[in-house]
Scaffold this motif. Structure first.
Motif, PDB file in Angstrom:
ATOM      1  N   SER A 103      50.925  33.028  33.151  1.00  0.00           N
ATOM      2  CA  SER A 103      50.250  32.870  31.865  1.00  0.00           C
ATOM      3  C   SER A 103      49.364  34.077  31.617  1.00  0.00           C
ATOM      4  N   ARG A 104      49.135  34.374  30.346  1.00  0.00           N
ATOM      5  CA  ARG A 104      48.165  35.417  29.974  1.00  0.00           C
ATOM      6  C   ARG A 104      47.135  34.818  29.024  1.00  0.00           C
ATOM      7  N   LEU A 105      45.894  35.202  29.248  1.00  0.00           N
ATOM      8  CA  LEU A 105      44.777  34.667  28.468  1.00  0.00           C
ATOM      9  C   LEU A 105      43.936  35.814  27.938  1.00  0.00           C
ATOM     10  N   VAL A 155      36.858  30.317  33.926  1.00  0.00           N
ATOM     11  CA  VAL A 155      38.298  30.089  34.021  1.00  0.00           C
ATOM     12  C   VAL A 155      38.813  30.443  35.419  1.00  0.00           C
ATOM     13  N   VAL A 156      38.319  31.560  35.969  1.00  0.00           N
ATOM     14  CA  VAL A 156      38.755  31.984  37.304  1.00  0.00           C
ATOM     15  C   VAL A 156      38.462  30.899  38.333  1.00  0.00           C
ATOM     16  N   THR A 157      37.248  30.359  38.316  1.00  0.00           N
ATOM     17  CA  THR A 157      36.908  29.298  39.274  1.00  0.00           C
ATOM     18  C   THR A 157      37.678  28.020  38.956  1.00  0.00           C
ATOM     19  N   GLY A 158      37.947  27.774  37.673  1.00  0.00           N
ATOM     20  CA  GLY A 158      38.726  26.600  37.301  1.00  0.00           C
ATOM     21  C   GLY A 158      40.162  26.690  37.776  1.00  0.00           C
ATOM     22  N   THR A 205      46.331  31.952  41.200  1.00  0.00           N
ATOM     23  CA  THR A 205      45.703  33.264  41.334  1.00  0.00           C
ATOM     24  C   THR A 205      45.413  33.868  39.969  1.00  0.00           C
ATOM     25  N   VAL A 206      44.221  34.438  39.831  1.00  0.00           N
ATOM     26  CA  VAL A 206      43.932  35.355  38.734  1.00  0.00           C
ATOM     27  C   VAL A 206      43.934  36.750  39.345  1.00  0.00           C
ATOM     28  N   GLY A 207      44.995  37.509  39.056  1.00  0.00           N
ATOM     29  CA  GLY A 207      45.181  38.796  39.734  1.00  0.00           C
ATOM     30  C   GLY A 207      44.819  40.002  38.901  1.00  0.00           C
ATOM     31  N   SER A 208      44.687  39.827  37.585  1.00  0.00           N
ATOM     32  CA  SER A 208      44.367  40.951  36.704  1.00  0.00           C
ATOM     33  C   SER A 208      43.272  40.531  35.745  1.00  0.00           C
ATOM     34  N   LEU A 209      42.261  41.379  35.606  1.00  0.00           N
ATOM     35  CA  LEU A 209      41.128  41.110  34.717  1.00  0.00           C
ATOM     36  C   LEU A 209      40.746  42.420  34.041  1.00  0.00           C
ATOM     37  N   ALA A 263      40.842  40.130  29.026  1.00  0.00           N
ATOM     38  CA  ALA A 263      42.236  39.696  29.182  1.00  0.00           C
ATOM     39  C   ALA A 263      42.494  39.456  30.663  1.00  0.00           C
ATOM     40  N   LEU A 264      43.135  38.352  31.002  1.00  0.00           N
ATOM     41  CA  LEU A 264      43.397  38.054  32.406  1.00  0.00           C
ATOM     42  C   LEU A 264      44.737  37.363  32.573  1.00  0.00           C
ATOM     43  N   SER A 265      45.227  37.423  33.809  1.00  0.00           N
ATOM     44  CA  SER A 265      46.514  36.812  34.156  1.00  0.00           C
ATOM     45  C   SER A 265      46.287  35.583  35.017  1.00  0.00           C
ATOM     46  N   ILE A 266      47.199  34.622  34.929  1.00  0.00           N
ATOM     47  CA  ILE A 266      47.160  33.429  35.780  1.00  0.00           C
ATOM     48  C   ILE A 266      48.540  33.216  36.376  1.00  0.00           C
ATOM     49  N   ASP A 267      48.591  33.152  37.698  1.00  0.00           N
ATOM     50  CA  ASP A 267      49.832  32.979  38.452  1.00  0.00           C
ATOM     51  C   ASP A 267      49.741  31.652  39.197  1.00  0.00           C
ATOM     52  N   MET A 268      50.743  30.778  39.014  1.00  0.00           N
ATOM     53  CA  MET A 268      50.792  29.498  39.715  1.00  0.00           C
ATOM     54  C   MET A 268      52.152  29.341  40.382  1.00  0.00           C
ATOM     55  N   ARG A 269      52.149  28.856  41.634  1.00  0.00           N
ATOM     56  CA  ARG A 269      53.400  28.704  42.384  1.00  0.00           C
ATOM     57  C   ARG A 269      53.366  27.436  43.241  1.00  0.00           C
TER      58      ARG A 269
END
Length: 270
Positions: free
Chosen positions: A75-77, A104-107, A122-126, A141-147
């Motif tokens: 996801s991108r936010l 959001v990162v802690t969430g 993971t939030v890998g890019s901010l 702008a940040l990225s969200i990675d879920m697996r």
């Protein structure tokens, strides 16, 4: 491109951080060839790779027989606050995009701990703007990675992410755009290829176990075209994508032997 996931022109027009275009660079080094990038019939696809995780090393094993690849969601936010001066602006009137992003990162981390199991988030890019010491961030702008091994877990996690973002932005009084733009279901590898890799691991004399990959690989795309499988070797400390990435030579030898024996098996020459 071979698997039809990326259009050839899109790949050619991709640019790096310096603005260099892929097609131009391929031509510069003599690798922009005329051969069409199209699928061809094959007996099986095998890939040898480091685990990129700690399990094999923790269990003292040299080879992972990879059964498949976990489900992945990206996801991108983008958060839009009010950029202002850090000095004169009272705390009561701030709409700080970075404060909302921090929540959001802690969430995102909390979603993984609450759902438990094998879910990783993971939030890998901010990217913060204007990113200077005396300004309240107006845009982040940040990225969200879920697996997770199970697609159903990601189905549960994504609505939780929606709520985390909405509540964080409401508290800070900022606007946002959230896009769940990439989703790959769990990819099981061909049972016959997995069995061949397992026979090869046993024949090589290596300590081995079956394992799922938490990272995406070329084999994930090749599995859509034909029978595919993978061989893992350990990553010291589970480290990868860093200077400390290392695999002992004995483990590399076991992995290479497993790959070789599995290829012979699949070719009918074992």
């Amino acid at each position: 491109m071979l698997a039809g996931k990326i259009a050839l022109e899109d790949a050619y027009n991709a640019r790096d951080r310096d603005g260099l275009r892929l097609a131009d660079e391929l031509e510069r080094i003599g690798y922009l060839g005329p051969e069409p990038c199209v699928p061809r019939a094959f007996r099986a696809y095998l890939e040898l790779h480091i685990e990129q995780g700690p399990r094999l090393e923790e269990e003292g094993l040299s080879v992972g027989v990879v059964e498949g690849i976990v489900a992945i969601s990206w996801s991108r936010l983008t958060l839009h606050g009010v950029q202002d001066h850090a000095g004169p602006t009272p705390m009561r009137s701030r709409h700080d995009a970075l404060v909302a992003a921090a929540e959001v990162v802690t969430g995102v981390r909390r979603i993984a701990t609450e759902l438990g199991g094998d879910l990783v988030t993971t939030v890998g890019s901010l990217v913060v703007s204007p990113n200077i010491v005396n300004a309240i961030p107006g845009r982040v702008a940040l990225s969200i990675d879920m697996r997770d091994p199970q697609d159903a877990t990601l189905d549960r996690a994504l609505p939780l992410l929606d709520r985390v973002v909405q509540e964080a932005c409401e508290r800070e009084g900022v606007r946002y755009e959230l896009e769940h733009y990439w989703r790959v279901p769990r990819t099981p590898f061909d049972a016959g290829v997995v069995a061949a890799v397992e026979r090869a691991a046993k024949a090589s004399g290596a300590g081995w176990r079956r394992i799922l990959s938490g990272a995406g690989h070329d084999a994930q795309y090749m599995a859509a075209l034909g029978p595919a499988g993978m061989v893992f070797v350990p990553s010291r400390g589970g480290r990868s994508h860093c200077e400390e990435e290392f695999t002992p030579m004995d483990d590399i030898e076991h992995g290479a032997n497993t790959l070789f024996l599995a290829a012979l098996d699949l070719a009918g020459r074992a």
